[in-house]
Structures are given as C-alpha cells and as structure tokens.
Design a protein around this motif. Structure first.
Motif, PDB file in Angstrom:
ATOM      1  N   GLN A  16     -14.663  50.018  26.018  1.00 31.19           N
ATOM      2  CA  GLN A  16     -13.729  49.322  25.156  1.00 31.19           C
ATOM      3  C   GLN A  16     -14.178  47.875  25.012  1.00 31.19           C
ATOM      4  O   GLN A  16     -14.001  47.060  25.909  1.00 31.19           O
ATOM      5  CB  GLN A  16     -12.320  49.387  25.741  1.00 31.19           C
ATOM      6  N   ALA A  17     -14.814  47.572  23.874  1.00 28.70           N
ATOM      7  CA  ALA A  17     -15.305  46.215  23.656  1.00 28.70           C
ATOM      8  C   ALA A  17     -14.135  45.269  23.440  1.00 28.70           C
ATOM      9  O   ALA A  17     -13.193  45.580  22.721  1.00 28.70           O
ATOM     10  CB  ALA A  17     -16.226  46.193  22.436  1.00 28.70           C
ATOM     11  N   GLU A  18     -14.174  44.113  24.072  1.00 30.28           N
ATOM     12  CA  GLU A  18     -13.136  43.120  23.915  1.00 30.28           C
ATOM     13  C   GLU A  18     -13.638  42.003  23.019  1.00 30.28           C
ATOM     14  O   GLU A  18     -14.828  41.847  22.781  1.00 30.28           O
ATOM     15  CB  GLU A  18     -12.721  42.578  25.284  1.00 30.28           C
ATOM     16  N   GLY A  19     -12.678  41.197  22.550  1.00 34.46           N
ATOM     17  CA  GLY A  19     -13.044  40.069  21.725  1.00 34.46           C
ATOM     18  C   GLY A  19     -13.558  38.917  22.570  1.00 34.46           C
ATOM     19  O   GLY A  19     -13.623  38.986  23.795  1.00 34.46           O
ATOM     20  N   ARG A  20     -13.937  37.852  21.886  1.00 32.80           N
ATOM     21  CA  ARG A  20     -14.424  36.660  22.571  1.00 32.80           C
ATOM     22  C   ARG A  20     -14.186  35.454  21.679  1.00 32.80           C
ATOM     23  O   ARG A  20     -13.816  35.591  20.506  1.00 32.80           O
ATOM     24  CB  ARG A  20     -15.918  36.781  22.883  1.00 32.80           C
ATOM     25  N   ASN A  21     -14.373  34.289  22.224  1.00 33.47           N
ATOM     26  CA  ASN A  21     -14.286  33.062  21.445  1.00 33.47           C
ATOM     27  C   ASN A  21     -15.696  32.605  21.070  1.00 33.47           C
ATOM     28  O   ASN A  21     -16.573  32.544  21.927  1.00 33.47           O
ATOM     29  CB  ASN A  21     -13.590  31.959  22.238  1.00 33.47           C
ATOM     30  N   VAL A  22     -15.898  32.321  19.791  1.00 31.55           N
ATOM     31  CA  VAL A  22     -17.189  31.817  19.342  1.00 31.55           C
ATOM     32  C   VAL A  22     -17.088  30.299  19.170  1.00 31.55           C
ATOM     33  O   VAL A  22     -15.990  29.738  19.140  1.00 31.55           O
ATOM     34  CB  VAL A  22     -17.628  32.471  18.019  1.00 31.55           C
ATOM     35  N   THR A  23     -18.212  29.630  19.052  1.00 30.79           N
ATOM     36  CA  THR A  23     -18.205  28.190  18.837  1.00 30.79           C
ATOM     37  C   THR A  23     -18.428  27.893  17.355  1.00 30.79           C
ATOM     38  O   THR A  23     -18.955  28.711  16.601  1.00 30.79           O
ATOM     39  CB  THR A  23     -19.300  27.502  19.655  1.00 30.79           C
ATOM     40  N   LYS A  24     -18.027  26.705  16.979  1.00 33.71           N
ATOM     41  CA  LYS A  24     -18.208  26.268  15.588  1.00 33.71           C
ATOM     42  C   LYS A  24     -19.676  26.315  15.190  1.00 33.71           C
ATOM     43  O   LYS A  24     -20.025  26.787  14.098  1.00 33.71           O
ATOM     44  CB  LYS A  24     -17.659  24.849  15.428  1.00 33.71           C
ATOM     45  N   CYS A  25     -20.539  25.826  16.080  1.00 28.84           N
ATOM     46  CA  CYS A  25     -21.967  25.727  15.748  1.00 28.84           C
ATOM     47  C   CYS A  25     -22.618  27.104  15.685  1.00 28.84           C
ATOM     48  O   CYS A  25     -23.463  27.369  14.818  1.00 28.84           O
ATOM     49  CB  CYS A  25     -22.678  24.846  16.765  1.00 28.84           C
ATOM     50  N   GLU A  26     -22.228  28.001  16.594  1.00 23.73           N
ATOM     51  CA  GLU A  26     -22.755  29.368  16.567  1.00 23.73           C
ATOM     52  C   GLU A  26     -22.377  30.053  15.266  1.00 23.73           C
ATOM     53  O   GLU A  26     -23.217  30.691  14.610  1.00 23.73           O
ATOM     54  CB  GLU A  26     -22.203  30.163  17.756  1.00 23.73           C
ATOM     55  N   LEU A  27     -21.115  29.897  14.869  1.00 21.52           N
ATOM     56  CA  LEU A  27     -20.650  30.555  13.654  1.00 21.52           C
ATOM     57  C   LEU A  27     -21.326  29.971  12.428  1.00 21.52           C
ATOM     58  O   LEU A  27     -21.683  30.700  11.491  1.00 21.52           O
ATOM     59  CB  LEU A  27     -19.126  30.419  13.543  1.00 21.52           C
ATOM     60  N   ARG A  28     -21.549  28.661  12.422  1.00 25.54           N
ATOM     61  CA  ARG A  28     -22.259  28.041  11.300  1.00 25.54           C
ATOM     62  C   ARG A  28     -23.642  28.658  11.116  1.00 25.54           C
ATOM     63  O   ARG A  28     -24.031  29.033   9.995  1.00 25.54           O
ATOM     64  CB  ARG A  28     -22.412  26.534  11.535  1.00 25.54           C
ATOM     65  N   ASP A  29     -24.375  28.776  12.209  1.00 25.70           N
ATOM     66  CA  ASP A  29     -25.748  29.286  12.120  1.00 25.70           C
ATOM     67  C   ASP A  29     -25.769  30.745  11.666  1.00 25.70           C
ATOM     68  O   ASP A  29     -26.619  31.136  10.856  1.00 25.70           O
ATOM     69  CB  ASP A  29     -26.442  29.139  13.473  1.00 25.70           C
ATOM     70  N   GLU A  30     -24.837  31.549  12.178  1.00 26.22           N
ATOM     71  CA  GLU A  30     -24.791  32.965  11.791  1.00 26.22           C
ATOM     72  C   GLU A  30     -24.413  33.121  10.319  1.00 26.22           C
ATOM     73  O   GLU A  30     -24.993  33.932   9.594  1.00 26.22           O
ATOM     74  CB  GLU A  30     -23.788  33.710  12.670  1.00 26.22           C
ATOM     75  N   LEU A  31     -23.454  32.321   9.875  1.00 29.52           N
ATOM     76  CA  LEU A  31     -23.020  32.401   8.478  1.00 29.52           C
ATOM     77  C   LEU A  31     -24.106  31.918   7.529  1.00 29.52           C
ATOM     78  O   LEU A  31     -24.301  32.491   6.450  1.00 29.52           O
ATOM     79  CB  LEU A  31     -21.761  31.563   8.271  1.00 29.52           C
ATOM     80  N   LYS A  32     -24.812  30.870   7.931  1.00 34.30           N
ATOM     81  CA  LYS A  32     -25.848  30.306   7.058  1.00 34.30           C
ATOM     82  C   LYS A  32     -26.928  31.348   6.765  1.00 34.30           C
ATOM     83  O   LYS A  32     -27.435  31.443   5.648  1.00 34.30           O
ATOM     84  CB  LYS A  32     -26.468  29.085   7.748  1.00 34.30           C
ATOM     85  N   THR A  33     -27.241  32.146   7.767  1.00 32.65           N
ATOM     86  CA  THR A  33     -28.275  33.169   7.596  1.00 32.65           C
ATOM     87  C   THR A  33     -27.833  34.240   6.606  1.00 32.65           C
ATOM     88  O   THR A  33     -28.596  34.652   5.721  1.00 32.65           O
ATOM     89  CB  THR A  33     -28.604  33.835   8.946  1.00 32.65           C
ATOM     90  N   THR A  34     -26.573  34.681   6.736  1.00 31.03           N
ATOM     91  CA  THR A  34     -26.089  35.779   5.893  1.00 31.03           C
ATOM     92  C   THR A  34     -25.698  35.308   4.502  1.00 31.03           C
ATOM     93  O   THR A  34     -26.145  35.864   3.494  1.00 31.03           O
ATOM     94  CB  THR A  34     -24.877  36.464   6.559  1.00 31.03           C
ATOM     95  N   ILE A  35     -24.883  34.270   4.427  1.00 29.76           N
ATOM     96  CA  ILE A  35     -24.375  33.821   3.132  1.00 29.76           C
ATOM     97  C   ILE A  35     -25.472  33.133   2.331  1.00 29.76           C
ATOM     98  O   ILE A  35     -25.389  33.017   1.108  1.00 29.76           O
ATOM     99  CB  ILE A  35     -23.147  32.912   3.333  1.00 29.76           C
ATOM    100  N   GLY A  36     -26.537  32.717   3.010  1.00 29.04           N
ATOM    101  CA  GLY A  36     -27.669  32.144   2.291  1.00 29.04           C
ATOM    102  C   GLY A  36     -28.253  33.084   1.256  1.00 29.04           C
ATOM    103  O   GLY A  36     -28.885  32.652   0.291  1.00 29.04           O
TER     104      GLY A  36
END
Length: 231
Positions: A16-36
């Motif tokens: 059972q995978a649980e959630g987690r808290n991400v950081t602002k900077c981590e999310l920025r980098d992940e989004l930049k790759t995909t939404i780019g």
C-alpha cells in the motif's frame, strides 16, 4: 503458521503506497521537464512555460500543501471547499478559509393522535439508491485534480481524460499527477472552448490559476531554488 501470517501482513503493508510531501524545487524541476513539451504551443498562446510551471507549483502549495495524499471536496456550484482527509492537519492552506455549508434535514412531521384509533402504520417503501451530487467534486492529490474530469472514482460521472483511478493521484509517485496535469494543459491549448467537456475543463483551469498565484513571477517564486539548468 505464525511466521506465514507475519509475512503476509508485512507484504500487504508494503504493497500500500502512501503519499509524501514534495518540495517546491523538486516539483519545479519535474514539471519543467514534462510541460516543456508544450513549449511551442504555449508560446503561441502567450503562455511562457516558466510562468505555467510557477503557477502550477504555486497552486500545489496552496491547494494541497505539497502533500501527494491530500483529498478535499469542492462544491462546484458555490466554489466552496472543505477538507476531507489530509495527513498534515496543521496545514490550513486554501481550504481552511471556506467549508461546505452543513446540510441538515428538518425533523419529520408528527401526525395528530386520534383518541380511540390506533395509529396507522406507514406503508413501507423500497430504499432509494444513493444519490451522487454532480455539483460536489472530490479533488485528489498534489494538484487537487477532479473526479469529474481527470479520473474515475467508480461512482461519479467522469470522462476520465487521464485514463486512471483517482486513488492513483494520492500515492507517492508524482509522475502520473504531472502527466495528468500535462493532459489538462494540452486539451486547453489544442481544443480550448471547442472541447467536449469544456465546462469541467474550464473549472479545473480556474482552480489551478487561483488568485493567490496569478501575480507571481517565476524568478521571485523560485528564488530559494537552485538555478534551473534545463532552460
């Protein structure tokens, strides 16, 4: 036998995978790759990718507190939210300022008593199936995406444009959340007002571009993050 039971319980717990808290900077980098990948289309619409990314990250901060397991509800008719289940209850965020109005039912009317006559027994009626309120949206995960548009919860009507179960948006894997957000932006850019599910799409986009995030700039918002080398 006891060892087998312990092993099975451990296996179930790990599955059972649980959630987690991400950081602002981590999310920025992940989004930049995909939404780019939407860069050219976004530029044609006057939406620089860095601005889109900043608004999306800011939305995640206010809507879920960067908690991937956040689940809330929205009254699409009034725009009011209320928390349904968050792991970090100390985070108020956007949803602490508004709650759904409590709906109470009036007490049943009492019939008059007639002297000498026994009370008439009401006729039994079959129970009605549970009603699903189309105005109540359940919002899932990091970006608080709606069960009436992007995913299926098994009960509410949804075009399920991301082709997924809503529970997948509340685990610790943010790739599917980001890909689903990409799908929303892609539908907005490519189909816009001609989209079949325009009402739900526009409501979802309005939630993402909330007032608290509209005036931010990427350079100021990400000032505490390491320099982005992908741009």
């Amino acid at each position: 036998m006891r060892a087998l039971v312990v092993f099975l319980l451990a296996a179930l717990g790990c599955s059972q995978a649980e959630g987690r808290n991400v950081t602002k900077c981590e999310l920025r980098d992940e989004l930049k790759t995909t939404i780019g990948r939407l860069q050219e289309e976004a530029k044609q619409k006057g939406l620089p990718v860095d601005v889109v990314v900043a608004h999306a990250v800011c939305h995640a901060q206010f809507a879920s507190g960067f908690d991937t397991s956040a689940v809330n509800q929205l009254d699409a008719g009034t725009g009011k939210h209320h928390g349904k289940g968050k792991r970090d209850t100390s985070y108020g965020g956007l949803f602490s300022i508004a709650e759904l109005d409590a709906v109470t039912s009036p007490p049943p009317a009492r019939g008059r008593r007639h002297a000498g006559k026994p009370p008439t027994k009401p006729k039994s009626t079959p129970p009605e199936p549970p009603h699903v309120d189309d105005n109540i949206w359940t919002l899932y995960g990091l970006f608080q995406l709606s069960n009436h548009l992007v995913c299926s919860d098994g009960e509410s009507p949804s075009p399920n444009i991301c082709g997924m179960s809503c529970s997948q948006l509340t685990d610790d894997d943010i790739d599917d959340d980001i890909n689903c957000l990409f799908t929303i932006f892609q539908n907005l850019l490519e189909k816009g007002f001609g989209y079949e599910h325009r009402k739900e799409l526009m409501m979802m986009v309005r939630l993402i571009y909330q007032p608290e995030c509209r005036a931010i700039t990427a350079s100021e918002y990400f000032t505490d993050c390491p320099s982005d080398t992908s741009s």
